[in-house]
Scaffold this motif. Structure first.
Motif, PDB file in Angstrom:
ATOM      1  N   VAL A   1       9.768 -44.849   9.424  1.00  0.00           N
ATOM      2  CA  VAL A   1       9.583 -45.004   7.801  1.00  0.00           C
ATOM      3  C   VAL A   1      10.186 -43.912   6.940  1.00  0.00           C
ATOM      4  CG1 VAL A   1       7.389 -46.332   8.019  1.00  0.00           C
ATOM      5  CG2 VAL A   1       7.176 -43.871   7.647  1.00  0.00           C
ATOM      6  N   ALA A   2      10.296 -42.964   7.860  1.00  0.00           N
ATOM      7  CA  ALA A   2      10.915 -41.813   6.950  1.00  0.00           C
ATOM      8  C   ALA A   2      12.039 -40.699   7.591  1.00  0.00           C
ATOM      9  CB  ALA A   2       9.709 -40.673   6.559  1.00  0.00           C
ATOM     10  N   PRO A   3      13.294 -41.508   8.104  1.00  0.00           N
ATOM     11  CA  PRO A   3      14.026 -41.009   8.964  1.00  0.00           C
ATOM     12  C   PRO A   3      14.620 -39.550   8.565  1.00  0.00           C
ATOM     13  CG  PRO A   3      15.113 -42.677   7.834  1.00  0.00           C
ATOM     14  CD  PRO A   3      13.670 -42.751   7.586  1.00  0.00           C
ATOM     15  N   GLY A   4      14.428 -38.978   7.352  1.00  0.00           N
ATOM     16  CA  GLY A   4      14.837 -37.650   6.968  1.00  0.00           C
ATOM     17  C   GLY A   4      13.758 -36.807   7.443  1.00  0.00           C
ATOM     18  N   ILE A   5      12.500 -37.134   8.058  1.00  0.00           N
ATOM     19  CA  ILE A   5      11.666 -36.128   8.752  1.00  0.00           C
ATOM     20  C   ILE A   5      11.998 -35.841  10.153  1.00  0.00           C
ATOM     21  CG2 ILE A   5       9.337 -35.704   9.269  1.00  0.00           C
ATOM     22  CD1 ILE A   5       8.714 -37.307   6.728  1.00  0.00           C
ATOM     23  N   SER A   6      12.325 -34.572  10.588  1.00  0.00           N
ATOM     24  CA  SER A   6      12.366 -34.333  12.299  1.00  0.00           C
ATOM     25  C   SER A   6      11.111 -34.293  12.732  1.00  0.00           C
ATOM     26  CB  SER A   6      13.525 -33.395  12.294  1.00  0.00           C
ATOM     27  OG  SER A   6      12.936 -32.186  12.001  1.00  0.00           O
ATOM     28  N   VAL A   7      11.002 -35.157  13.838  1.00  0.00           N
ATOM     29  CA  VAL A   7       9.812 -34.992  14.411  1.00  0.00           C
ATOM     30  C   VAL A   7       9.809 -34.380  16.031  1.00  0.00           C
ATOM     31  CG1 VAL A   7       7.699 -36.651  15.256  1.00  0.00           C
ATOM     32  CG2 VAL A   7       9.085 -37.229  13.283  1.00  0.00           C
ATOM     33  N   THR A   8       8.825 -33.604  16.208  1.00  0.00           N
ATOM     34  CA  THR A   8       8.793 -32.884  17.668  1.00  0.00           C
ATOM     35  C   THR A   8       7.503 -33.393  18.143  1.00  0.00           C
ATOM     36  OG1 THR A   8       9.999 -31.136  17.116  1.00  0.00           O
ATOM     37  CG2 THR A   8       8.831 -30.841  19.151  1.00  0.00           C
ATOM     38  N   LEU A   9       7.557 -33.924  19.347  1.00  0.00           N
ATOM     39  CA  LEU A   9       6.232 -34.577  20.127  1.00  0.00           C
ATOM     40  C   LEU A   9       5.820 -33.665  21.122  1.00  0.00           C
ATOM     41  CD1 LEU A   9       3.939 -36.682  20.374  1.00  0.00           C
ATOM     42  CD2 LEU A   9       5.472 -38.209  21.541  1.00  0.00           C
ATOM     43  N   LEU A  10       4.933 -32.863  21.208  1.00  0.00           N
ATOM     44  CA  LEU A  10       4.526 -32.279  22.402  1.00  0.00           C
ATOM     45  C   LEU A  10       3.554 -32.982  23.455  1.00  0.00           C
ATOM     46  CD1 LEU A  10       4.153 -28.932  20.384  1.00  0.00           C
ATOM     47  CD2 LEU A  10       5.993 -29.724  21.743  1.00  0.00           C
ATOM     48  N   VAL A  11       4.055 -33.373  24.638  1.00  0.00           N
ATOM     49  CA  VAL A  11       3.047 -34.025  25.616  1.00  0.00           C
ATOM     50  C   VAL A  11       2.627 -33.161  26.766  1.00  0.00           C
ATOM     51  CG1 VAL A  11       4.031 -35.999  24.500  1.00  0.00           C
ATOM     52  CG2 VAL A  11       5.084 -35.276  26.760  1.00  0.00           C
ATOM     53  N   ASP A  12       1.637 -33.658  27.326  1.00  0.00           N
ATOM     54  CA  ASP A  12       1.225 -33.043  28.708  1.00  0.00           C
ATOM     55  C   ASP A  12       2.252 -33.474  30.152  1.00  0.00           C
ATOM     56  OD1 ASP A  12      -0.637 -32.043  27.279  1.00  0.00           O
ATOM     57  OD2 ASP A  12      -2.266 -33.431  27.662  1.00  0.00           O
ATOM     58  N   ALA A  13       2.643 -34.579  30.087  1.00  0.00           N
ATOM     59  CA  ALA A  13       3.415 -35.156  31.235  1.00  0.00           C
ATOM     60  C   ALA A  13       4.364 -36.011  30.773  1.00  0.00           C
ATOM     61  CB  ALA A  13       2.208 -35.728  31.904  1.00  0.00           C
ATOM     62  N   ALA A  14       5.436 -36.320  31.718  1.00  0.00           N
ATOM     63  CA  ALA A  14       6.541 -37.198  31.443  1.00  0.00           C
ATOM     64  C   ALA A  14       5.988 -38.712  31.343  1.00  0.00           C
ATOM     65  CB  ALA A  14       7.360 -37.008  32.422  1.00  0.00           C
ATOM     66  N   GLU A  15       4.767 -38.957  31.729  1.00  0.00           N
ATOM     67  CA  GLU A  15       4.329 -40.313  31.416  1.00  0.00           C
ATOM     68  C   GLU A  15       3.050 -40.356  30.912  1.00  0.00           C
ATOM     69  OE1 GLU A  15       6.513 -43.440  34.352  1.00  0.00           O
ATOM     70  OE2 GLU A  15       5.206 -42.083  35.121  1.00  0.00           O
ATOM     71  N   PHE A  16       2.498 -41.284  30.118  1.00  0.00           N
ATOM     72  CA  PHE A  16       1.264 -41.517  29.667  1.00  0.00           C
ATOM     73  C   PHE A  16       0.613 -42.475  30.328  1.00  0.00           C
ATOM     74  CE2 PHE A  16      -1.546 -43.395  26.074  1.00  0.00           C
ATOM     75  CZ  PHE A  16      -2.572 -42.292  26.295  1.00  0.00           C
ATOM     76  N   THR A  17      -0.647 -42.070  30.654  1.00  0.00           N
ATOM     77  CA  THR A  17      -1.437 -43.441  31.610  1.00  0.00           C
ATOM     78  C   THR A  17      -2.635 -43.685  30.379  1.00  0.00           C
ATOM     79  OG1 THR A  17      -1.096 -42.372  33.611  1.00  0.00           O
ATOM     80  CG2 THR A  17      -2.705 -43.852  33.524  1.00  0.00           C
TER      81      THR A  17
END
Lengths: 110, 426
Positions: free
Chosen positions: B54-70
């Motif tokens: 919805v807002a491609p002008g916003i840069s988004v960093t997503l911090l995750v625990d593992a390469a895959e989510f269960t």
């Protein structure tokens, strides 16, 4: 409940203008935008309303059909498993907005 | 300004992109800034993906625990032998391809005053807005005489993955006529109907492979979600196999002997072959340590924007938060993530947030062809608390409705396919 909400759509454009004009903290845009409601719908009805398994597609369906279905669920004149539990607060204007929103999202799969 | 506030505008925006099943035009073209999302589950993935959409002008960093989510949803099907663990595991490739900067480098600290997140690698990221969706942690100190390593013997399986498989394998290896104890905590906790769906699908497995075995629910409370529907289903499908022992009848856990697989309560002692010990919970530690829980164990938020009541520019969604009347479910977290993304995009454009409807639906499977549900519609009230709207929601109709149960089982599968496609699908 439905009646006293009926004016909200009318307030929507005005309210938005006011909110934009003030633009400050504490201001809240009035009305219920269909883009926000649709974010709940697509959790079951597939991304962009494309449908998912037994759950029907919404994208590209005629707005009149979507409106009739939602109105029937809300008013209890159309049978459902769950939709009657999710449509109670929708005003006629909410329903029209949601129907137009999904109807405009592309033609249904043939 | 291209926010969708009227039907006419909605048609104008989306009509231009006719043919695409997705929202093709950004709703908040003028929004910009950097949003850091902590946690890659239903809430975090939903918020990150929606922001890019919805807002491609916003840069988004997503911090995750593992390469895959269960996923926790449908992990009870894995425990019941109905799905493979690979069926409930998802990569972040689709989010990356849409421009989300996904880092397998979990956040270890959040400094709201400095607007900085510290990562496990030692890197620091600054943000304009942070979305905190870290889920829950277990309160091991609230259980008598055990620590976290008890889960290696008595699995919680309340974070999906290796724990899910451990519990499944223990149940499959159980002697003939053995007993499984499920020990759920008092409220509030992640996924209120989850322990009872689990009891159902374990009973489904046992009825086919170990029909004289028993399931004992030694509960930390007296009532549970969809109780009437669950108990009617157990009576119909697994008569005599599942027993529910409310808190009032046992008085609480007094001692846990992991080696002997025994739970002593204040009134009675229970021995089993398998014990699924689900500990009391709190918001994940990063939220506690950042001060987002105030003096309590969960994060209080503004129901309009999900902004923390304790820290500016920090938004909390999902199981870590108390979100008015919304339950701690994957559906709720995903809905909150999407609506929070809209709110942040609106705020970063300097505009006022909108009071939308938020919905939740929790399907539970009592058997593969027997589904039940609870639903609700929520809206933030004048105090910006997300309150259940009167005359909405509730559970499936009680009584003997075999077609309804079959339909809701189909819808449960449709829901799971939909939400995982929306969050992780290409």
């Amino acid at each position: 409940m439905i009646d006293h909400r009926r004016n909200r759509f009318v307030c929507m454009a005005l309210g938005a203008g006011l909110a934009l004009a003030t633009g400050g903290s504490g201001a809240v845009a009035e009305g219920v935008p269909s883009t926000i409601t649709a974010e709940s719908c697509t959790t079951c009805h597939g991304p962009g309303g494309i449908g998912s398994g037994a759950i029907p597609r919404l994208a590209g369906e005629p707005a009149a059909d979507l409106s009739a279905a939602l109105t029937g669920f809300r008013d209890g004149t159309r049978e459902s498993t769950i939709m009657s539990r999710l449509t109670g607060p929708l005003t006629d204007e909410d329903i029209a907005g949601i129907a137009d929103y999904f109807s405009s999202l592309g033609a249904p799969a043939q | 300004m291209t926010r969708d506030l009227t039907r006419r505008q909605a048609i104008g925006i989306t009509g231009a992109a006719l043919g695409s099943p997705f929202l093709a035009a950004p709703l908040y073209a003028q929004s910009s800034g950097h949003v850091v999302v902590i946690g890659g589950g239903f809430g975090g993935a939903s918020a990150a993906r929606t922001l890019r959409r919805v807002a491609p002008g916003i840069s988004v960093t997503l911090l995750v625990d593992a390469a895959e989510f269960t996923t926790c949803p449908f992990s009870n099907l894995v425990i019941g032998g109905l799905r493979d663990i690979s069926d409930i595991r998802f990569s972040y490739d689709a989010l990356r391809s849409e421009g989300v900067d996904v880092r397998v480098d979990p956040a270890t600290a959040l400094d709201p005053a400095a607007r900085e997140v510290v990562l496990q690698s030692g890197d620091r990221l600054s943000y304009d807005r942070a979305i905190v969706s870290p889920g829950i942690d277990f309160r091991w100190d609230a259980l008598p005489g055990v620590s976290a390593d008890v889960a290696e013997t008595l699995p919680h399986a309340w974070k999906a993955g290796a724990q899910t498989l451990l519990l499944r394998d223990q149940i499959q290896a159980m002697p003939e006529g053995g007993t499984v104890i499920i020990a759920p905590p008092d409220n509030p906790f992640r996924c209120p109907p989850g322990p009872y769906e689990r009891a159902s699908l374990i009973a489904h497995y046992l009825s086919q492979h170990n029909p004289t075995a028993k399931v004992l629910i030694v509960d930390g409370k007296d009532k549970f979600s969809k109780q009437g529907l669950f108990m009617a289903g157990w009576q119909a499908l697994y008569p005599g196999m599942i027993s529910f022992i409310p808190f009032a009848e046992h008085g609480g856990l007094k001692e846990i002997d992991a080696g002997a697989k025994r739970i002593d309560t204040y009134f009675e002692s229970f021995s089993a072959d398998v014990i699924n010990l689900i500990p009391p919970q709190s918001a994940a530690s990063i939220a506690l340590e950042a001060g987002l829980t105030g003096t309590g164990m969960w994060c209080e938020i503004d129901g309009l924007t999900f902004e923390s009541r304790e820290a500016e520019n920090v938004h909390v969604i999902g199981d870590a938060a108390i979100v008015g009347d919304m339950p701690k479910s994957g559906f709720s977290a995903a809905t909150q993530g999407k609506v929070c993304a809209h709110a942040i995009a609106t705020l970063l454009a300097g505009n006022a947030p909108e009071r939308g409807y938020l919905m939740n639906t929790c399907y539970s499977l009592v058997a593969p062809d027997y589904g039940i549900s609870v639903a609700g519609v929520y809206q933030s009230d004048d105090d910006n608390r997300l309150s259940s709207l009167p005359g909405t929601g509730g559970t499936s109709e009680a009584g003997d409705h075999p077609q309804l149960r079959r339909d809701e089982a189909d819808y449960a599968r449709g829901w799971y396919a939909s939400i995982t496609q929306e969050l992780f699908g290409a």
